[in-house]
Design an enzyme around this catalytic site. Structure first.
Site, PDB file in Angstrom:
ATOM      1  N   ASP A 123       0.594  -1.010   0.435  1.00  0.00           N
ATOM      2  CA  ASP A 123      -0.249  -0.144  -0.102  1.00  0.00           C
ATOM      3  C   ASP A 123       0.903   1.049  -0.142  1.00  0.00           C
ATOM      4  OD1 ASP A 123      -2.239   1.442   0.132  1.00  0.00           O
ATOM      5  OD2 ASP A 123      -3.121  -0.173   1.843  1.00  0.00           O
TER       6      ASP A 123
ATOM      7  N   TRP B  80      -2.325   3.204  -5.933  1.00  0.00           N
ATOM      8  CA  TRP B  80      -4.133   4.054  -5.870  1.00  0.00           C
ATOM      9  C   TRP B  80      -3.562   5.144  -7.469  1.00  0.00           C
ATOM     10  CZ3 TRP B  80      -3.175   6.069  -1.149  1.00  0.00           C
ATOM     11  CH2 TRP B  80      -3.280   5.877  -0.361  1.00  0.00           C
ATOM     12  N   GLY B  81      -2.337   4.384  -8.092  1.00  0.00           N
ATOM     13  CA  GLY B  81      -2.284   5.864  -9.453  1.00  0.00           C
ATOM     14  C   GLY B  81      -1.735   7.013  -8.588  1.00  0.00           C
TER      15      GLY B  81
ATOM     16  N   ASP C  62     -10.023   3.773  -3.907  1.00  0.00           N
ATOM     17  CA  ASP C  62     -11.074   2.693  -3.839  1.00  0.00           C
ATOM     18  C   ASP C  62     -12.270   1.959  -4.603  1.00  0.00           C
ATOM     19  OD1 ASP C  62      -8.191   1.819  -1.827  1.00  0.00           O
ATOM     20  OD2 ASP C  62      -9.691   1.842   0.141  1.00  0.00           O
TER      21      ASP C  62
HETATM   22  C1  GLA Z   1      -6.351   0.736   0.848  1.00  0.00           C
HETATM   23  C2  GLA Z   1      -6.732   0.288  -0.063  1.00  0.00           C
HETATM   24  C3  GLA Z   1      -6.798  -0.741   0.703  1.00  0.00           C
HETATM   25  C4  GLA Z   1      -6.749  -1.462   1.183  1.00  0.00           C
HETATM   26  C5  GLA Z   1      -6.812  -0.862   2.483  1.00  0.00           C
HETATM   27  C6  GLA Z   1      -6.327  -1.391   3.684  1.00  0.00           C
HETATM   28  O1  GLA Z   1      -7.495   1.903   1.307  1.00  0.00           O
HETATM   29  O2  GLA Z   1      -6.556   0.713  -1.153  1.00  0.00           O
HETATM   30  O3  GLA Z   1      -7.726  -1.721  -1.005  1.00  0.00           O
HETATM   31  O4  GLA Z   1      -5.972  -2.436   1.064  1.00  0.00           O
HETATM   32  O5  GLA Z   1      -5.861   0.841   2.669  1.00  0.00           O
HETATM   33  O6  GLA Z   1      -6.119  -0.513   4.188  1.00  0.00           O
END
Ligand code: GLA
Length: 375
Positions: A126, A161-162, A183
């Site tokens: 992440d 996330w880009g 997300d």
């Molecule tokens: C971020 C990621 C999610 C998930 C959460 C966990 O938001 O993008 O896919 O893994 O963290 O905290």
């Protein structure tokens, strides 16, 4: 690790977030097998955030929460491997994970070694709590190297996330897949937004580093961590079809222990899985019907010369989108047309007048796997 097809599996986050434990993981693994999902290709069982204690151990290593994982992570890995499945885990390039558990900043090599010792096959990585001044690309390259030199084949699943122009550097980090968007949530607006965000980044998908559109919400029906109001059957079908046409990794996010038949049918649709997992991994392209952003045709050429065409109606009204066969490389002037089947209905079609069209209610799609044939 090298992977030639978009990874498939199940991930805890969408439904369970912090409510995870060994029993849930192993029970879900059994249900995944019993429901035929393993046979369909879903092989990674991924424990997302919230698996660890809030503090590292005295040796500096990450420690699984003993209440959730009383036998530790090696035990979970061994059990999953016995079932013929693969084991995924989660960390983050910052000082804490997104849910504020310890993360891998400045401990990349120790953590990669720990994951290797535990028998982990997949690491979702992440992007939260990156210290000021730290460069995401450099942190991801560190973990990429740490995994590659860990002595174990571990798939590197980037999750930035880009952000920070990810597409420009993700291919340099050793990541096998990259999260291109924020997300997902279990509602139509989220699905539509994630699809629309793909239009400008299509050149960055494909075999080298699969474009991960985020975990699936099919079958959540508004329940669980990212459950909002849920989607209609047509919306879930459209969501899954889009992920397959775009060649995204397919990580189930619903509670597979309580999955309904319709959800199972969507997730195991053989035509769509054949498109997602096509061995050639060609990139998709988009043709907007009469320039309408909400009527995209998503097109991919497949390894055996077939063409996958998804006609999508993202608008809120009925529509009749179409593509001209000349625009997808099928020239009627050379005596060619297409015929094939629609993925969900099995209906056979043959294009007439060099046009492929569909009559689509709002938020629905038609996906065709087509062969080129003589007029
Ligand atoms: C971020 C990621 C999610 C998930 C959460 C966990 O938001 O993008 O896919 O893994 O963290 O905290």
């Amino acid at each position: 690790m090298i992977t030639h097809k978009p990874p498939m599996g199940w991930n805890t986050w969408n439904t369970f977030a912090a409510n995870i434990d060994e029993e849930l993981i192993l029970d879900s693994a059994d249900k995944l097998i019993a429901a035929g999902l393993k046979d369909a290709g879903y092989e990674y069982v991924v424990v997302d955030d919230c698996w660890a204690l809030r503090e590292r151990g005295k040796d500096g290593k990450l420690v699984p929460d003993p209440k959730k994982f009383p036998h530790g992570m090696r035990y979970v890995a061994d059990k999953l491997h016995e079932k013929g499945l693969k084991f995924g885990m989660y960390s983050c390039c910052g000082t804490m994970t997104c849910a504020r558990f310890p993360a891998s900043f400045n401990r990349e090599f120790l953590d990669a070694q720990t994951f290797a010792e535990w028998g982990v096959d997949f690491l979702k990585y992440d992007y939260c709590f990156k210290p000021a001044g730290a460069v995401g690309a450099e942190l991801y390259r560190r973990m990429g190297l740490a995994l590659a030199s860990s002595g174990r084949d571990i798939l590197f699943s980037g999750c930035s996330w880009g952000a920070d122009k990810t597409p420009e550097w993700i291919g340099t980090t050793g990541a096998n897949m990259w999260r291109s968007t924020g997300d997902i949530f279990d509602c139509w607006e989220s699905v539509k937004s994630l699809i629309r965000q793909q239009y400008d980044i299509l050149p960055f998908g494909g075999r080298d580093c699969f474009n991960d559109m985020d975990m699936l919400i099919v079958g959540m029906h508004g329940k669980g961590n990212v459950g909002v109001k849920g989607c209609t059957p047509d919306e879930y079908k459209l969501h899954f079809a889009a992920w397959c046409l775009f060649g995204s990794p397919l990580m189930i996010g619903c509670d597979i222990r309580n999955m309904d038949e319709e959800t199972k049918a969507i997730l195991t649709n053989p035509v769509l899985l054949g498109i997602d997992q096509d061995p050639r991994c060609n990139r998709p392209y988009i043709l907007k019907c009469e320039g309408n952003e909400d009527l995209p045709a998503v097109v991919r050429t497949l390894a055996n010369g077939d063409i996958a065409v998804g006609l999508f109606n993202l608008s809120d009204a009925h529509a009749d989108p179409y593509v001209c066969l000349d625009d997808i490389g099928v020239p009627s002037a050379q005596g060619k047309t297409v015929e094939g089947t629609e993925a969900y209905t099995g209906q056979t079609i043959r294009a007439v007048n060099a046009i492929l069209s569909a009559s689509l209610p709002a938020h629905s799609c038609a996906v065709y796997r087509l062969k080129i044939t003589d007029l």
